[in-house]
Write a protein that holds these residues in place. Sequence first.
Motif, PDB file in Angstrom:
ATOM      1  N   SER A   1      27.167  41.489  48.463  1.00 13.23           N
ATOM      2  CA  SER A   1      26.602  40.832  47.283  1.00 13.23           C
ATOM      3  C   SER A   1      25.956  39.499  47.624  1.00 13.23           C
ATOM      4  N   THR A   2      24.798  39.263  47.041  1.00 14.20           N
ATOM      5  CA  THR A   2      24.086  37.997  47.253  1.00 14.20           C
ATOM      6  C   THR A   2      23.919  37.226  45.940  1.00 14.20           C
ATOM      7  N   THR A   3      24.479  37.776  44.861  1.00 13.38           N
ATOM      8  CA  THR A   3      24.295  37.136  43.557  1.00 13.38           C
ATOM      9  C   THR A   3      25.610  36.804  42.849  1.00 13.38           C
ATOM     10  N   LEU A   4      26.701  37.429  43.243  1.00 17.60           N
ATOM     11  CA  LEU A   4      27.978  37.233  42.551  1.00 17.60           C
ATOM     12  C   LEU A   4      28.521  35.830  42.819  1.00 17.60           C
ATOM     13  N   HIS A   5      28.793  35.079  41.720  1.00 16.16           N
ATOM     14  CA  HIS A   5      29.280  33.705  41.846  1.00 16.16           C
ATOM     15  C   HIS A   5      30.780  33.569  41.579  1.00 16.16           C
ATOM     16  N   VAL A   6      31.315  34.437  40.713  1.00 20.91           N
ATOM     17  CA  VAL A   6      32.726  34.334  40.319  1.00 20.91           C
ATOM     18  C   VAL A   6      33.367  35.713  40.344  1.00 20.91           C
ATOM     19  N   ILE A   7      34.555  35.808  40.953  1.00 25.34           N
ATOM     20  CA  ILE A   7      35.308  37.053  40.912  1.00 25.34           C
ATOM     21  C   ILE A   7      36.788  36.740  40.719  1.00 25.34           C
ATOM     22  N   ASP A   8      37.427  37.495  39.832  1.00 26.87           N
ATOM     23  CA  ASP A   8      38.851  37.320  39.539  1.00 26.87           C
ATOM     24  C   ASP A   8      39.565  38.625  39.862  1.00 26.87           C
ATOM     25  N   ILE A   9      40.431  38.595  40.871  1.00 29.47           N
ATOM     26  CA  ILE A   9      41.201  39.784  41.256  1.00 29.47           C
ATOM     27  C   ILE A   9      42.697  39.441  41.262  1.00 29.47           C
ATOM     28  N   SER A  10      43.105  38.591  40.339  1.00 30.11           N
ATOM     29  CA  SER A  10      44.515  38.207  40.209  1.00 30.11           C
ATOM     30  C   SER A  10      45.348  39.397  39.742  1.00 30.11           C
ATOM     31  N   PHE A  11      46.661  39.348  40.017  1.00 29.88           N
ATOM     32  CA  PHE A  11      47.607  40.372  39.551  1.00 29.88           C
ATOM     33  C   PHE A  11      47.146  41.788  39.930  1.00 29.88           C
ATOM     34  N   ASN A  12      46.896  42.035  41.201  1.00 31.22           N
ATOM     35  CA  ASN A  12      46.431  43.360  41.612  1.00 31.22           C
ATOM     36  C   ASN A  12      47.223  43.960  42.776  1.00 31.22           C
ATOM     37  N   ARG A  13      48.416  43.433  43.049  1.00 35.05           N
ATOM     38  CA  ARG A  13      49.295  43.975  44.088  1.00 35.05           C
ATOM     39  C   ARG A  13      48.647  43.943  45.480  1.00 35.05           C
ATOM     40  N   ILE A  14      47.833  42.949  45.727  1.00 37.14           N
ATOM     41  CA  ILE A  14      47.179  42.812  47.029  1.00 37.14           C
ATOM     42  C   ILE A  14      48.140  42.159  48.009  1.00 37.14           C
ATOM     43  N   SER A  15      48.307  42.765  49.178  1.00 38.92           N
ATOM     44  CA  SER A  15      49.228  42.231  50.185  1.00 38.92           C
ATOM     45  C   SER A  15      48.459  41.482  51.264  1.00 38.92           C
ATOM     46  N   GLN A  16      49.146  41.170  52.337  1.00 39.31           N
ATOM     47  CA  GLN A  16      48.524  40.449  53.457  1.00 39.31           C
ATOM     48  C   GLN A  16      47.338  41.217  54.026  1.00 39.31           C
ATOM     49  N   ILE A  17      47.422  42.545  54.028  1.00 40.59           N
ATOM     50  CA  ILE A  17      46.340  43.371  54.585  1.00 40.59           C
ATOM     51  C   ILE A  17      45.046  43.149  53.811  1.00 40.59           C
ATOM     52  N   GLY A  18      45.129  43.264  52.485  1.00 36.82           N
ATOM     53  CA  GLY A  18      43.940  43.072  51.666  1.00 36.82           C
ATOM     54  C   GLY A  18      43.425  41.655  51.721  1.00 36.82           C
ATOM     55  N   ALA A  19      44.357  40.687  51.749  1.00 33.62           N
ATOM     56  CA  ALA A  19      43.961  39.283  51.794  1.00 33.62           C
ATOM     57  C   ALA A  19      43.211  38.959  53.088  1.00 33.62           C
ATOM     58  N   THR A  20      43.674  39.526  54.189  1.00 33.16           N
ATOM     59  CA  THR A  20      43.015  39.292  55.481  1.00 33.16           C
ATOM     60  C   THR A  20      41.597  39.831  55.467  1.00 33.16           C
ATOM     61  N   ALA A  21      41.415  41.026  54.891  1.00 32.94           N
ATOM     62  CA  ALA A  21      40.081  41.628  54.822  1.00 32.94           C
ATOM     63  C   ALA A  21      39.139  40.779  53.975  1.00 32.94           C
ATOM     64  N   ILE A  22      39.635  40.275  52.866  1.00 32.24           N
ATOM     65  CA  ILE A  22      38.806  39.447  51.983  1.00 32.24           C
ATOM     66  C   ILE A  22      38.462  38.124  52.665  1.00 32.24           C
ATOM     67  N   GLY A  23      39.441  37.543  53.371  1.00 29.43           N
ATOM     68  CA  GLY A  23      39.184  36.294  54.088  1.00 29.43           C
ATOM     69  C   GLY A  23      38.077  36.446  55.116  1.00 29.43           C
ATOM     70  N   LYS A  24      38.099  37.537  55.873  1.00 31.82           N
ATOM     71  CA  LYS A  24      37.061  37.772  56.884  1.00 31.82           C
ATOM     72  C   LYS A  24      35.702  38.050  56.244  1.00 31.82           C
ATOM     73  N   ALA A  25      35.714  38.726  55.095  1.00 29.29           N
ATOM     74  CA  ALA A  25      34.454  39.051  54.428  1.00 29.29           C
ATOM     75  C   ALA A  25      33.710  37.807  53.972  1.00 29.29           C
ATOM     76  N   LEU A  26      34.439  36.721  53.708  1.00 28.33           N
ATOM     77  CA  LEU A  26      33.804  35.488  53.232  1.00 28.33           C
ATOM     78  C   LEU A  26      32.882  34.869  54.272  1.00 28.33           C
ATOM     79  N   ASP A  27      33.050  35.264  55.512  1.00 28.37           N
ATOM     80  CA  ASP A  27      32.175  34.753  56.575  1.00 28.37           C
ATOM     81  C   ASP A  27      30.752  35.255  56.401  1.00 28.37           C
TER      82      ASP A  27
END
Length: 480
Positions: free
Chosen positions: A281-307
Amino acid sequence: MSLTVVAEEEETETGLNPESETNKILKTFKARQKKEKEISSDDDSDDTDLELEEEKEEFDVTGRNQYLAVCKALGVIPSSYFLRHMQDSALSLRHHGIGSLGAKAISFPLMNNTTVISLDLQDNWLEGDGGESIARMLKENCYITELDISENRLGSKGAKSICNMLITNTTLKNINLSGNLFTDQDAGYFLEAFSENSRLKFVNLSHNEFSDHAAGVLGQAIAENETVEELDLSWNFLRRGSTLKLCEGIWSNCRLREINLAMNGFGDEGALAVAELLKRSTTLHVIDISFNRISQIGATAIGKALDQNDALRTLRIGHNPVGVVGAKEILKGVGYEHCVVSLLDLSGVEVDKEFREMKQALEETKEIQVIHGVVLSDYVIHVKPKKAKELLFGVPVSDVNPTNILQTIKKHCQEHEIRLGETFVGMDKKKLGSVTIQEFLQGLQSSGVEVQDSLASTLVNLLDDIAPENLINYSIFRGK
């Protein structure tokens, strides 16, 4: 000519059933007023300019007479509040108990109303028929730009009517359809509406019952829409792999700025789909994914994607079991050179001293706000005071499980004299003896049963474990 005559003619032109009971009574009004006018004309054959002026003043441009006539025709008690405020630019009728017939009554004068720009009908038990009346009105009204019709149990009939209206309506920009029992079967209506409508900017579809099938359909609808900038799909049942289909539609859209996917429980599979979305995505400014049972695995993937993302401004990923390591991986992600996130919300997520140091270092180089839970200490000073046990309905969380969760809630309600069973009976219009998880949570809230924010995810998980096909049998709350 009297206003009721105009109302009758306009109703026929707009396609309403000319043989309806409402029209028959309006015709009676027309005939009676015409007769009275003729009698008055015979008595006063010499009209003066003053009399002509007075006659003009009798023409009620506000629509009051039309509303009162329709109320009489339908056997509805007129709303004094509506009569006083029907010329307000922002007309709020939330929690007024309007009902389906009341909605039909107010729709007549609103068809030609030119002053109301924002209409709020939240929580009025309109159901499908009432939603149909409001939709019909909005096909004619070209001034209303904001509509809140949330928590009205519109169901499939209401979804179809509203979506048909959106295909032709050219003025609505904001619409709130939260809490209306929309299901996967209704997703197709939104596909056509999203594809054809070229004005909507904000759409709220939260607190409905969209699940796996709807995710693909809604994803396609989002991909084909060219105007919606904010979309709220929180509090639905978008689980695991289905989130990928939805995210595919989001990254294909070039206008969407804000998406809320909180409280869907899609876990790490959904988090991986979100990570792929952030890469593309090149246009998305805000995303809310709270309360979704995301563990360390999902968090790591999202952290790397921010690069690989240089557009996102706000990331809300709080109240997920990402752990201390997952929290640091996300913080590393927002620290990348190209990342422009200015608000990272990790509410309810425990962190350690290293995370705090990383955060302080990051705040020295970037303008960023980081919200997180308590900081865990990595050392012990003498004896730690006992941490107070968290209580869920008066019972330690560790003692609550899927086997006793309903009994625990029942006991809590009995102790506080809360009649939860009556609440569920009122919500169960089809008399199935069961309610959805979402309705169950709404019933708790409306009955005054409080749940700490930190325990909301725990409660959802427990209910999810005991609810086959997302339905909870509430018979336990009807007995003594």
